[in-house]
Design a protein around this motif. Sequence first.
Motif, PDB file in Angstrom:
ATOM      1  N   ALA A 240       7.804  -2.508  14.925  1.00  0.00           N
ATOM      2  CA  ALA A 240       7.021  -1.443  15.803  1.00  0.00           C
ATOM      3  C   ALA A 240       5.467  -1.739  14.958  1.00  0.00           C
ATOM      4  CB  ALA A 240       7.838   0.077  15.482  1.00  0.00           C
ATOM      5  N   ARG A 241       4.377  -1.424  15.380  1.00  0.00           N
ATOM      6  CA  ARG A 241       3.300  -1.674  14.912  1.00  0.00           C
ATOM      7  C   ARG A 241       3.370  -1.109  13.526  1.00  0.00           C
ATOM      8  NH1 ARG A 241      -1.573  -3.270  16.287  1.00  0.00           N
ATOM      9  NH2 ARG A 241      -3.603  -2.890  15.056  1.00  0.00           N
ATOM     10  N   GLY A 242       3.166  -1.804  12.356  1.00  0.00           N
ATOM     11  CA  GLY A 242       3.042  -1.271  11.200  1.00  0.00           C
ATOM     12  C   GLY A 242       3.766  -1.248  10.044  1.00  0.00           C
ATOM     13  N   VAL A 243       5.224  -1.565  10.523  1.00  0.00           N
ATOM     14  CA  VAL A 243       6.495  -1.266  10.103  1.00  0.00           C
ATOM     15  C   VAL A 243       6.906  -2.638  10.064  1.00  0.00           C
ATOM     16  CG1 VAL A 243       7.785  -0.428  11.483  1.00  0.00           C
ATOM     17  CG2 VAL A 243       8.648  -0.099   9.110  1.00  0.00           C
ATOM     18  N   TYR A 244       7.718  -3.673   9.044  1.00  0.00           N
ATOM     19  CA  TYR A 244       8.899  -4.970   8.852  1.00  0.00           C
ATOM     20  C   TYR A 244      10.197  -3.916   8.894  1.00  0.00           C
ATOM     21  CZ  TYR A 244       3.502  -6.131   9.182  1.00  0.00           C
ATOM     22  OH  TYR A 244       2.324  -6.416   9.814  1.00  0.00           O
ATOM     23  N   ILE A 245      10.819  -5.563   9.099  1.00  0.00           N
ATOM     24  CA  ILE A 245      12.613  -5.429   8.693  1.00  0.00           C
ATOM     25  C   ILE A 245      12.907  -7.062   8.319  1.00  0.00           C
ATOM     26  CG2 ILE A 245      13.414  -6.050  10.844  1.00  0.00           C
ATOM     27  CD1 ILE A 245      15.798  -3.685  10.293  1.00  0.00           C
TER      28      ILE A 245
ATOM     29  N   ALA B  33       1.699 -12.106   7.411  1.00  0.00           N
ATOM     30  CA  ALA B  33       1.188 -12.456   8.508  1.00  0.00           C
ATOM     31  C   ALA B  33       2.401 -13.988   8.474  1.00  0.00           C
ATOM     32  CB  ALA B  33       0.209 -13.140   8.831  1.00  0.00           C
ATOM     33  N   ARG B  34       2.215 -14.382   7.541  1.00  0.00           N
ATOM     34  CA  ARG B  34       2.885 -15.589   6.491  1.00  0.00           C
ATOM     35  C   ARG B  34       4.177 -16.258   6.541  1.00  0.00           C
ATOM     36  NH1 ARG B  34       0.966 -18.539   1.247  1.00  0.00           N
ATOM     37  NH2 ARG B  34      -1.110 -17.592   2.536  1.00  0.00           N
ATOM     38  N   TYR B  35       5.045 -14.742   6.113  1.00  0.00           N
ATOM     39  CA  TYR B  35       6.194 -13.698   6.538  1.00  0.00           C
ATOM     40  C   TYR B  35       6.419 -13.777   7.325  1.00  0.00           C
ATOM     41  CZ  TYR B  35       5.878 -13.204   1.507  1.00  0.00           C
ATOM     42  OH  TYR B  35       5.621 -12.802  -0.306  1.00  0.00           O
ATOM     43  N   VAL B  36       5.768 -13.802   8.410  1.00  0.00           N
ATOM     44  CA  VAL B  36       6.460 -12.908   9.775  1.00  0.00           C
ATOM     45  C   VAL B  36       6.678 -14.364  10.893  1.00  0.00           C
ATOM     46  CG1 VAL B  36       5.867 -12.053  12.067  1.00  0.00           C
ATOM     47  CG2 VAL B  36       5.319 -10.563   9.684  1.00  0.00           C
ATOM     48  N   SER B  37       5.713 -15.134  10.263  1.00  0.00           N
ATOM     49  CA  SER B  37       5.417 -16.559  11.045  1.00  0.00           C
ATOM     50  C   SER B  37       6.620 -17.650  10.509  1.00  0.00           C
ATOM     51  CB  SER B  37       4.323 -17.292  11.665  1.00  0.00           C
ATOM     52  OG  SER B  37       3.165 -17.460   9.925  1.00  0.00           O
ATOM     53  N   SER B  38       6.771 -17.407   9.610  1.00  0.00           N
ATOM     54  CA  SER B  38       8.195 -18.182   8.666  1.00  0.00           C
ATOM     55  C   SER B  38       9.112 -18.022   9.146  1.00  0.00           C
ATOM     56  CB  SER B  38       7.743 -18.433   7.219  1.00  0.00           C
ATOM     57  OG  SER B  38       6.760 -18.938   6.977  1.00  0.00           O
ATOM     58  N   GLY B  39       9.201 -16.455  10.015  1.00  0.00           N
ATOM     59  CA  GLY B  39      10.935 -15.870   9.938  1.00  0.00           C
ATOM     60  C   GLY B  39      11.502 -15.311   8.999  1.00  0.00           C
ATOM     61  N   TRP B  40      10.903 -14.702   8.201  1.00  0.00           N
ATOM     62  CA  TRP B  40      11.460 -13.823   7.092  1.00  0.00           C
ATOM     63  C   TRP B  40      11.075 -12.133   7.338  1.00  0.00           C
ATOM     64  CZ3 TRP B  40      14.096 -16.652   4.162  1.00  0.00           C
ATOM     65  CH2 TRP B  40      13.958 -17.663   3.029  1.00  0.00           C
TER      66      TRP B  40
ATOM     67  N   SER C 225       3.465  -1.285   6.346  1.00  0.00           N
ATOM     68  CA  SER C 225       2.288  -2.031   6.389  1.00  0.00           C
ATOM     69  C   SER C 225       1.446  -1.226   4.591  1.00  0.00           C
ATOM     70  CB  SER C 225       0.953  -2.017   6.921  1.00  0.00           C
ATOM     71  OG  SER C 225       1.976  -2.815   8.137  1.00  0.00           O
ATOM     72  N   ARG C 226       1.599   0.420   4.338  1.00  0.00           N
ATOM     73  CA  ARG C 226       1.053   0.386   3.607  1.00  0.00           C
ATOM     74  C   ARG C 226       1.359   0.388   2.417  1.00  0.00           C
ATOM     75  NH1 ARG C 226       2.314   4.709   0.432  1.00  0.00           N
ATOM     76  NH2 ARG C 226       4.141   4.638   0.991  1.00  0.00           N
ATOM     77  N   TRP C 227       3.158   0.432   2.205  1.00  0.00           N
ATOM     78  CA  TRP C 227       3.727   0.499   1.212  1.00  0.00           C
ATOM     79  C   TRP C 227       3.704  -1.431   0.188  1.00  0.00           C
ATOM     80  CZ3 TRP C 227       7.458  -3.372  -0.374  1.00  0.00           C
ATOM     81  CH2 TRP C 227       7.906  -2.976  -1.046  1.00  0.00           C
ATOM     82  N   LEU C 228       3.275  -2.175   0.953  1.00  0.00           N
ATOM     83  CA  LEU C 228       2.907  -3.512   1.456  1.00  0.00           C
ATOM     84  C   LEU C 228       1.651  -3.944   0.558  1.00  0.00           C
ATOM     85  CD1 LEU C 228       4.725  -5.196   4.620  1.00  0.00           C
ATOM     86  CD2 LEU C 228       5.533  -5.782   2.004  1.00  0.00           C
ATOM     87  N   ARG C 229       1.191  -3.182   0.625  1.00  0.00           N
ATOM     88  CA  ARG C 229      -0.415  -3.108   0.403  1.00  0.00           C
ATOM     89  C   ARG C 229      -0.174  -2.982  -1.058  1.00  0.00           C
ATOM     90  NH1 ARG C 229      -2.477  -1.210   5.163  1.00  0.00           N
ATOM     91  NH2 ARG C 229      -2.120   1.058   4.734  1.00  0.00           N
ATOM     92  N   VAL C 230       0.578  -1.482  -1.056  1.00  0.00           N
ATOM     93  CA  VAL C 230       0.245  -1.153  -2.740  1.00  0.00           C
ATOM     94  C   VAL C 230       0.931  -1.475  -3.414  1.00  0.00           C
ATOM     95  CG1 VAL C 230       1.738   0.803  -3.995  1.00  0.00           C
ATOM     96  CG2 VAL C 230      -0.024   1.647  -1.668  1.00  0.00           C
ATOM     97  N   HIS C 231       1.807  -2.564  -2.756  1.00  0.00           N
ATOM     98  CA  HIS C 231       2.859  -3.672  -4.345  1.00  0.00           C
ATOM     99  C   HIS C 231       2.396  -4.588  -4.162  1.00  0.00           C
ATOM    100  CE1 HIS C 231       5.330  -0.137  -3.363  1.00  0.00           C
ATOM    101  NE2 HIS C 231       6.466  -0.609  -3.976  1.00  0.00           N
ATOM    102  N   GLY C 232       0.985  -4.871  -3.079  1.00  0.00           N
ATOM    103  CA  GLY C 232       0.341  -6.227  -4.340  1.00  0.00           C
ATOM    104  C   GLY C 232       0.392  -7.185  -2.848  1.00  0.00           C
ATOM    105  N   TYR C 233       1.103  -6.671  -1.466  1.00  0.00           N
ATOM    106  CA  TYR C 233       1.151  -8.267  -0.300  1.00  0.00           C
ATOM    107  C   TYR C 233      -0.131  -7.605   0.752  1.00  0.00           C
ATOM    108  CZ  TYR C 233       6.279  -8.042  -2.324  1.00  0.00           C
ATOM    109  OH  TYR C 233       7.320  -8.159  -3.135  1.00  0.00           O
ATOM    110  N   SER C 234      -0.888  -8.393   1.111  1.00  0.00           N
ATOM    111  CA  SER C 234      -1.344  -8.532   1.566  1.00  0.00           C
ATOM    112  C   SER C 234      -1.623  -9.024   3.312  1.00  0.00           C
ATOM    113  CB  SER C 234      -2.677  -9.959   0.928  1.00  0.00           C
ATOM    114  OG  SER C 234      -1.974 -11.252   1.230  1.00  0.00           O
ATOM    115  N   ASN C 235      -2.267  -8.662   3.850  1.00  0.00           N
ATOM    116  CA  ASN C 235      -2.363  -8.758   5.038  1.00  0.00           C
ATOM    117  C   ASN C 235      -1.890 -10.313   5.451  1.00  0.00           C
ATOM    118  OD1 ASN C 235      -2.433  -5.921   6.055  1.00  0.00           O
ATOM    119  ND2 ASN C 235      -5.045  -6.624   6.365  1.00  0.00           N
ATOM    120  N   SER C 236      -2.715 -10.913   4.757  1.00  0.00           N
ATOM    121  CA  SER C 236      -2.423 -12.684   5.212  1.00  0.00           C
ATOM    122  C   SER C 236      -0.896 -12.828   5.020  1.00  0.00           C
ATOM    123  CB  SER C 236      -3.164 -13.293   4.362  1.00  0.00           C
ATOM    124  OG  SER C 236      -3.432 -13.400   3.205  1.00  0.00           O
ATOM    125  N   LEU C 237      -0.428 -12.669   3.891  1.00  0.00           N
ATOM    126  CA  LEU C 237       1.307 -12.915   3.389  1.00  0.00           C
ATOM    127  C   LEU C 237       1.595 -12.845   3.971  1.00  0.00           C
ATOM    128  CD1 LEU C 237       2.419 -14.733   0.800  1.00  0.00           C
ATOM    129  CD2 LEU C 237       2.220 -12.833  -0.474  1.00  0.00           C
TER     130      LEU C 237
END
Length: 273
Positions: free
Chosen positions: A50-55, A38-45, A24-36
């Motif tokens: 684990a909490r705070g990390v994405y693949i 969340a949209r990637y997750v809900s869209s299946g991308w 989540s920290r990396w995403l924020r630093v690189h301009g990916y907002s929490n809402s964006l």
Amino acid sequence: MSVQNTGKLNLLLAELGDTRLVSSRWLRVHGYSNSLVARYVSSGWLVSPARGVYIRKGGRLQWEGVVRSLQVGEGLPLHVGGRFALSLQGHEHYLRLGDAGTITLYGAERPPGWLDKLSLAQRFEYLGKGPFDLPSASLSVDVSETALSEQGLTWHQATPGAEALVCSTSERAMLELCDGVSDATVVYEVDALMQAMTTLRPQRVSLMLRQCRSIKAKRLFLALAERHGHAWLSHVSLEGVDLGRGKRALVPGGRLHPTYQITLPGDLDEHLA
């Protein structure tokens, strides 16, 4: 989704590849907002192992990708060292049962909390700086071999096709392991490993001994190398190596090594395979 957000998604998926993770920290630093996100997750991308990390969806959660994500994505000066580095270099059969599946990480910064919450067959153990107090090296993809070599580090590809990771060389890994010795059981393990260290490079050994700040680690390393009569030991320079003064009682009731003044278990020969 807007063209701009589609472009950001494509950049993110390219960054992730098949095995990388982003926090989540990396995403924020690189301009990916929490809402964006969340949209990637809900869209299946994206999925969150684990909490705070994405693949990326369909990505493979592997320890190699996790370590490289820490080194490159998170920019953490953490390297694979000690026991697990020696396992990667083909010495896993000398390790205690179960230890070959524990990834030993060294570095000045503690790993993020999500590391221990990932569903992996292996577990991670953070051991701090170990016996070295060197400036933190950048572990980015463009770090030079020379810069790594000066700290006893090297690139290592754990399996064919996997990303290369920054790991300790055998010379540094042995000193890291010697530093962690706390009882006779670990001395037996280190002794068995030292018996197999027939091809250590004397110049690299000298460099690591000069940079090592643990008197115990240096004395144990040298005493076991002498015990096994390794040819490279006669070419190791101890100029500038601080071995301290006085005796070191490593194990109670042990036998004092006459040269390096450290007690070793008297039954080492009985524990060699």
